[in-house]
Design a protein around this motif. Sequence first.
Motif, PDB file in Angstrom:
ATOM      1  N   LYS A  31      72.977  52.927  53.818  1.00  0.00           N
ATOM      2  CA  LYS A  31      73.643  54.296  54.602  1.00  0.00           C
ATOM      3  C   LYS A  31      73.045  54.347  56.266  1.00  0.00           C
ATOM      4  N   HIS A  32      73.766  55.308  56.598  1.00  0.00           N
ATOM      5  CA  HIS A  32      73.708  55.424  57.839  1.00  0.00           C
ATOM      6  C   HIS A  32      73.280  57.502  58.094  1.00  0.00           C
ATOM      7  N   GLN A  33      73.499  57.668  57.422  1.00  0.00           N
ATOM      8  CA  GLN A  33      72.918  59.060  56.906  1.00  0.00           C
ATOM      9  C   GLN A  33      71.709  59.512  56.248  1.00  0.00           C
ATOM     10  N   TYR A  34      70.682  59.986  57.033  1.00  0.00           N
ATOM     11  CA  TYR A  34      69.671  60.338  56.387  1.00  0.00           C
ATOM     12  C   TYR A  34      68.866  61.871  56.822  1.00  0.00           C
ATOM     13  N   ASP A  35      68.452  62.313  55.650  1.00  0.00           N
ATOM     14  CA  ASP A  35      67.511  63.678  55.826  1.00  0.00           C
ATOM     15  C   ASP A  35      66.408  63.997  56.600  1.00  0.00           C
ATOM     16  N   VAL A  36      66.257  64.378  57.178  1.00  0.00           N
ATOM     17  CA  VAL A  36      65.353  65.221  57.984  1.00  0.00           C
ATOM     18  C   VAL A  36      63.834  65.119  57.032  1.00  0.00           C
ATOM     19  N   VAL A  37      62.736  65.406  56.644  1.00  0.00           N
ATOM     20  CA  VAL A  37      61.748  65.865  56.000  1.00  0.00           C
ATOM     21  C   VAL A  37      60.826  65.710  56.589  1.00  0.00           C
ATOM     22  N   GLY A  38      60.666  65.728  57.828  1.00  0.00           N
ATOM     23  CA  GLY A  38      59.617  65.835  58.567  1.00  0.00           C
ATOM     24  C   GLY A  38      58.833  65.007  59.952  1.00  0.00           C
ATOM     25  N   ILE A  39      57.799  65.407  60.213  1.00  0.00           N
ATOM     26  CA  ILE A  39      57.657  64.691  62.374  1.00  0.00           C
ATOM     27  C   ILE A  39      56.122  63.798  61.993  1.00  0.00           C
ATOM     28  N   SER A  40      56.408  63.024  62.276  1.00  0.00           N
ATOM     29  CA  SER A  40      54.747  62.075  63.086  1.00  0.00           C
ATOM     30  C   SER A  40      54.900  62.161  64.314  1.00  0.00           C
ATOM     31  N   GLN A  41      54.077  63.056  65.508  1.00  0.00           N
ATOM     32  CA  GLN A  41      52.876  63.463  66.184  1.00  0.00           C
ATOM     33  C   GLN A  41      51.790  61.698  66.565  1.00  0.00           C
ATOM     34  N   ALA A  42      51.863  61.459  67.852  1.00  0.00           N
ATOM     35  CA  ALA A  42      50.414  60.356  68.099  1.00  0.00           C
ATOM     36  C   ALA A  42      49.733  61.782  67.895  1.00  0.00           C
ATOM     37  N   GLY A  43      48.391  60.561  66.861  1.00  0.00           N
ATOM     38  CA  GLY A  43      47.084  61.721  66.690  1.00  0.00           C
ATOM     39  C   GLY A  43      47.556  61.663  65.602  1.00  0.00           C
ATOM     40  N   ASP A  44      48.975  62.750  64.752  1.00  0.00           N
ATOM     41  CA  ASP A  44      49.165  62.484  63.324  1.00  0.00           C
ATOM     42  C   ASP A  44      48.527  61.545  62.639  1.00  0.00           C
ATOM     43  N   HIS A  45      48.585  62.209  61.460  1.00  0.00           N
ATOM     44  CA  HIS A  45      48.403  61.210  59.875  1.00  0.00           C
ATOM     45  C   HIS A  45      49.014  61.751  58.661  1.00  0.00           C
ATOM     46  N   SER A  46      50.786  61.057  58.943  1.00  0.00           N
ATOM     47  CA  SER A  46      51.564  62.035  57.946  1.00  0.00           C
ATOM     48  C   SER A  46      51.678  60.850  55.987  1.00  0.00           C
ATOM     49  N   ASN A  47      51.371  62.110  55.529  1.00  0.00           N
ATOM     50  CA  ASN A  47      51.492  61.673  54.128  1.00  0.00           C
ATOM     51  C   ASN A  47      52.508  62.329  53.684  1.00  0.00           C
ATOM     52  N   ILE A  48      53.464  61.983  54.243  1.00  0.00           N
ATOM     53  CA  ILE A  48      54.944  62.075  53.847  1.00  0.00           C
ATOM     54  C   ILE A  48      55.387  61.106  53.099  1.00  0.00           C
ATOM     55  N   LYS A  49      55.892  60.997  51.546  1.00  0.00           N
ATOM     56  CA  LYS A  49      56.087  59.983  50.772  1.00  0.00           C
ATOM     57  C   LYS A  49      57.729  60.263  50.946  1.00  0.00           C
ATOM     58  N   LEU A  50      58.724  59.353  52.043  1.00  0.00           N
ATOM     59  CA  LEU A  50      59.665  58.567  52.054  1.00  0.00           C
ATOM     60  C   LEU A  50      60.883  58.463  50.581  1.00  0.00           C
ATOM     61  N   LYS A  51      61.114  59.109  50.893  1.00  0.00           N
ATOM     62  CA  LYS A  51      62.373  58.283  49.945  1.00  0.00           C
ATOM     63  C   LYS A  51      63.781  57.698  50.515  1.00  0.00           C
TER      64      LYS A  51
END
Length: 390
Positions: A61-81
Motif C-alpha cells: 500500500k502507498h496510502q496510510y491513515d495518520v493516527v498519532g505522533i512520536s517526538q524525541a523523548g516520548d514513548h508511544s503506546n500506539i498499536k499500529l494497524k
Amino acid sequence: MIKVEEAIAIIEANSTKMPVELISVHKALGYVLAEKVFSPINMPPFRQSAMDGYAFIHSIKHQYDVVGISQAGDHSNIKLKPNEAIRIFTGAFVPDAADTVVMQEHVMANKDSILIATMPPKLSNVRPKGEQIGKDEVVFEAGTLITPAAIGFLASLGITEIEVYKKPKVAVLVTGNELVKPGKNLKKGKIFESNSVMLEAALQTIGIKKTKVYRVKDNLKATKQALKSILKKFDIVLISGGISVGDYDFVKEALLQNNVKELFYKINQKPGKPMFFGSKNETLVFALPGNPASSLTNFYIYVSPAVKNKMGFSEIHKPKVVRKLNAAITNNTGKTLFLKARYDETNVTVLNGQSSAMLNTFAIANSLLIVPQDVEEYKKNQLVTLLPID
C-alpha cells in the motif's frame, strides 16, 4: 656509550605505569583507561527513527491513515494497524508494530493521511535497539586514550566515572648562565632560553598539560640543591643542558650526589649524543643536551615513549613510515643519524640546516629520517625509514 636500540630498551624497561585513579568522565580528556569499560545499557536503548517522517508497517500500500505522533523523548503506546502510520521525528521511539520509516520528503501529506510517493525498502530508517552497542558489551579496552568522542560516547551510556592511569607530574629544570627569558633585555653574551617552552609544548601534544619549570645557575651546589627538591615531587624530571663534559657542566655529578641511579650516559647518535638517563625510586630523569635541536630530537625518540608508557598507552611508539629518498645521504660518522626531513605521499627530502643548535628547519620538518650507525650511504630513490613528528 650505547646504541640507540639499547637506550630505547633500557628506558622501556624502567618506565612503569602510574597508579590508577577513579575520575569523572567529563574530566578524563587525555587520560588512558586502566580497565575495560562495559556498557550498562543497549545503545540505542529502544528502536529509534533515523529520519523525520512517518513510521508504518511495510506493505504494498502507498496510502496510510495518520493516527498519532512520536517526538524525541516520548514513548508511544500506539498499536499500529497495517493501514496506519504515525508522524515521527529523528531519535524518537518507533512503535513496536512499525518496521519502516519513510522520510517526509518522499511523502504527500494532509492532516489525516499520507501518500508515499517513493516507497522505501522494509526496515529503512529504523535504528535497531543496541545498534551501536549491546548491554554488557565492551565499550573500550584498557589502554584506550580518552578523546572528546570517547567522552561523548561514555556519557551517552550514562557512565559518569572511569578508572584511568594518573598522569605523571613532570618538571623541567633549565641550566645555563647564558640564558635569558624571552621578553627580557638581551645583553652581549646572552641568548634567549627556548628549551623549556619547547619541551612544555611537546609534552602537551601527548597529554601533559601542566609542567613545572625551574631554572638554576651553572654551579654544582645550586644544581644539586634544586634537584634534591625536584626529585621528591615529580614522576619525570627533564633537565635541559649541563650534561656534556665542559667545565661548567654539573648536572651528572649533581644527579649522582642525589643518589640518582645511572642507567646510561651518552648514546651513539647525532644529534643528541650527551644524554643521561637514570632513576630514583619511581622517578625517571632525562638529562637532555642543551642544544635545542638535540633536545627535541631526544624528546621524540626517548622521552615521549617513556611518558606515554607511564600514562598507560598501549602503543607508545609512533608508527614509522617508509618513503623514497630524493637525494643521496652519506654517513661517515659511525653514529645513528636523525635528520630533519619533510615527506609527502611518496618521497622524502632532507632539509638544510642539520646543526644541533638550529630549530628553524625543525620548525618546518614533519619527520626525522633515521640512518642507522652501520649504514654508510643511502642512494637517491632508495627507501628509507622515517619517524613522523608533531
